[in-house]
Design an enzyme around this catalytic site. Structure first.
Site, PDB file in Angstrom:
ATOM      1  CB  VAL A 178      -0.841   5.801   2.333  1.00  0.00           C
ATOM      2  CG1 VAL A 178      -1.092   6.529   1.129  1.00  0.00           C
ATOM      3  CG2 VAL A 178      -1.969   5.099   2.657  1.00  0.00           C
ATOM      4  CD  GLU A 179      -1.651   0.489   4.989  1.00  0.00           C
ATOM      5  OE1 GLU A 179      -1.241  -0.441   5.995  1.00  0.00           O
ATOM      6  OE2 GLU A 179      -2.749   0.328   4.838  1.00  0.00           O
ATOM      7  CG  MET A 180       4.443  -1.303   5.696  1.00  0.00           C
ATOM      8  SD  MET A 180       4.325  -3.136   5.974  1.00  0.00           S
ATOM      9  CE  MET A 180       6.146  -3.416   6.245  1.00  0.00           C
ATOM     10  CG  ASN A 203      -1.914   0.965   1.382  1.00  0.00           C
ATOM     11  OD1 ASN A 203      -1.496   2.197   0.597  1.00  0.00           O
ATOM     12  ND2 ASN A 203      -3.114   0.730   1.903  1.00  0.00           N
TER      13      ASN A 203
END
Lengths: 341, 341
Positions: free
Chosen positions: A131-133, A129
């Site tokens: 906006v995550e990892m 993702n």
């Protein structure tokens, strides 16, 4: 205030005998088992669990090498963090509140909208993702292949695989580790197992209210939730702070109009540890969250005394937290891919 | 290449008897002890160490609640991270490479420029550095006071204090925990303790070169470094990538002209685990770092075989990594200060 006092003295739970309450509870709930459950098609081994633990704690799975699974699902903080929405790659925020990983194995599906059918599928989500990892799929494998200790660890965890180091196997290993992250022995579990003194009088009153008011219509089963989907605001829509119109929940997964604003009913296990609440993470106060559930889901304006007792019951859902030996990760070598600058 | 082959066969170390090498080594180095050293004026207790561990792993000490000591000094990765300079508050980067916390208790001072005299003083730095954890001093105490489990834990760790929960005591607790983060039993330690077989022949050759070439003039003592200050580029300035002109090192602490580009000699303990190298973190390759040290500090152009052997010796400095039970942190409650949005 006098009304509350009277309710306190003659609370809903006090008319029932304790054995009746236990019987009613046993019809709705099950205790957390002492042992991690087996995952279909993904048998556990000590080597696979250990590999999964290393991967869970390893920030090198992220593009920045700064974010691990544990960053947002912190095993020291109830398996979650305290952000409304977690901080990810380049300080971006995720779309929904980070749910706890603890006892997630008992949920019927993963993510707030149930878009992953199990832990194994879920583990692949945040990795890639943006906006995550923010890793690319190919990058995860390249990264791990550049770390000799991981090449060995995958071989040991998947001894019969021709190609043991793969993203699919990383997800399997993370899933078997996560399946160990269960919290047995909560006061409520001991009550279900027959220890009538495991709950305080207030918690028993709260349990009775929880059953009588209808909370347990959705929050039931082993996870006191996690077993079905329900519209948030089924009786009355809460404010946009808690139910912003742009997040239509499970509708984005199924494209079925009746799934608009439908979410997985979250587990209430360890709820006292996992503030803030709701998929928006906008409630910092468990009592407030209980009150909002009353009006939005049950059409019931709970009074302060009821809220207190239900909140006391929810406190009995905090179990033994997993005892984790922090993993010493396989070191990077000169050939290992560096973090992005 | 023939020249390197001949040097390999008749390497500098091979003319010495092993007992001579051991005696020479013992004059320069000491093994890491099995037990954590005591800190003057800050006696350890199990309660204080446990509190220090909780604080070390607790992201709530940062303004964002997303960054803990362990974020940049990861106990699963040699007590450091893999960034040239660590990612801090709002994805800002620190000014210098994050040094390892492992065995830091044996360093003569803390930070690359020695601006903190000990671990206790150091612990207060990143907490309030706006590009690191970015907390205000008052905020740290307010945050912890809002978490009932910490109020109790400080009382137990500082039973004789009238005001146990203070920033000063938080720093003391973190320091006693960090003093436990030592890595005994490296092959080199076992060699120093008399096990002649603890080092390979190549590592012994490397140790001989390390002594003969003059590396041990600075990298000596228990930490194979960490005991003095030296100018980087004492013989020949390395490129600006490794020694950028704007970072004048210890000069900023002492304002003494002779301290320009002076840095604390870093420990080489666990150096194989703590890439990247130098205060800039711009070298990802330990062999490259050894070569740069040769030219910049010793005026010696080390050949490939020498670099290999010294690097092999450095690999013998990896000790037993601390075994850490991941702490279950005291939960936030409704009154606890929330992270900044």
């Amino acid at each position: 205030m006098i009304a509350f006092g009277i309710l306190g003295l003659f609370g809903a739970g006090q008319g029932f005998a304790q054995t009746d309450l236990l019987e009613r509870a046993r019809q709705q709930f099950k205790p957390i088992p002492a042992e991690a459950p087996a995952l279909p098609g993904n048998p556990a081994s000590p080597e696979k669990v250990e590999l999964g633990k290393m991967l869970y704690f390893d920030p090198r799975l992220s593009a920045s090498h700064a974010i691990s699974c544990n960053s947002c699902h912190d095993l020291g903080r109830g398996g979650a963090d305290e952000h409304s929405t977690s901080i990810g790659h380049h300080w971006q925020h995720g779309a929904r509140n980070s749910p706890t990983v603890l006892n997630a194995v008992f949920n019927t599906a993963q993510f707030w909208d149930g878009r992953a059918k199990d832990l194994e599928e879920q583990a692949g989500g945040p990795l890639v993702n943006p906006v995550e990892m923010a890793s690319a799929k190919a990058h995860v494998v390249e990264q791990l292949q550049g770390i000799p200790g991981y090449v060995d660890a995958f071989k040991k965890a998947f001894p019969n695989d021709k190609d043991p180091l793969s993203l699919a196997n990383a997800q399997k290993a993370i899933a078997v580790f996560e399946a160990t992250l269960i919290t047995p022995n909560a006061p409520f579990d001991r009550f279900l197992q027959g220890d009538a003194n495991a709950l305080t009088a207030e918690q028993k009153d709260g349990l009775t209210l929880f059953l009588d008011k209808g909370c347990s219509a959705c929050h039931n089963g082993i996870n006191v939730g996690g077993g079905m989907y329900m519209p948030f605001g089924v009786v009355e829509k809460p404010g946009a702070e808690f139910l912003p119109p742009e997040d239509k929940g499970r509708f984005a997964v199924t494209n079925t109009p009746s799934d608009k604003y439908v979410f997985k009913v979250p587990t209430l296990r360890n709820i006292a540890l996992t503030r803030p609440y709701f998929h928006t993470g906008k409630s910092w106060d468990l009592r407030q969250a209980v009150a909002v559930m009353g009006t939005s889901q049950l059409g019931a304006k709970l009074n302060d005394s009821e809220i207190d007792r239900i909140t006391a019951f929810l406190g009995s859902l905090t179990g033994d937290q997993p005892k984790i030996t922090y993993p010493v990760l396989p070191p990077s070598v000169t050939a290992t891919t560096r973090p992005e600058p």
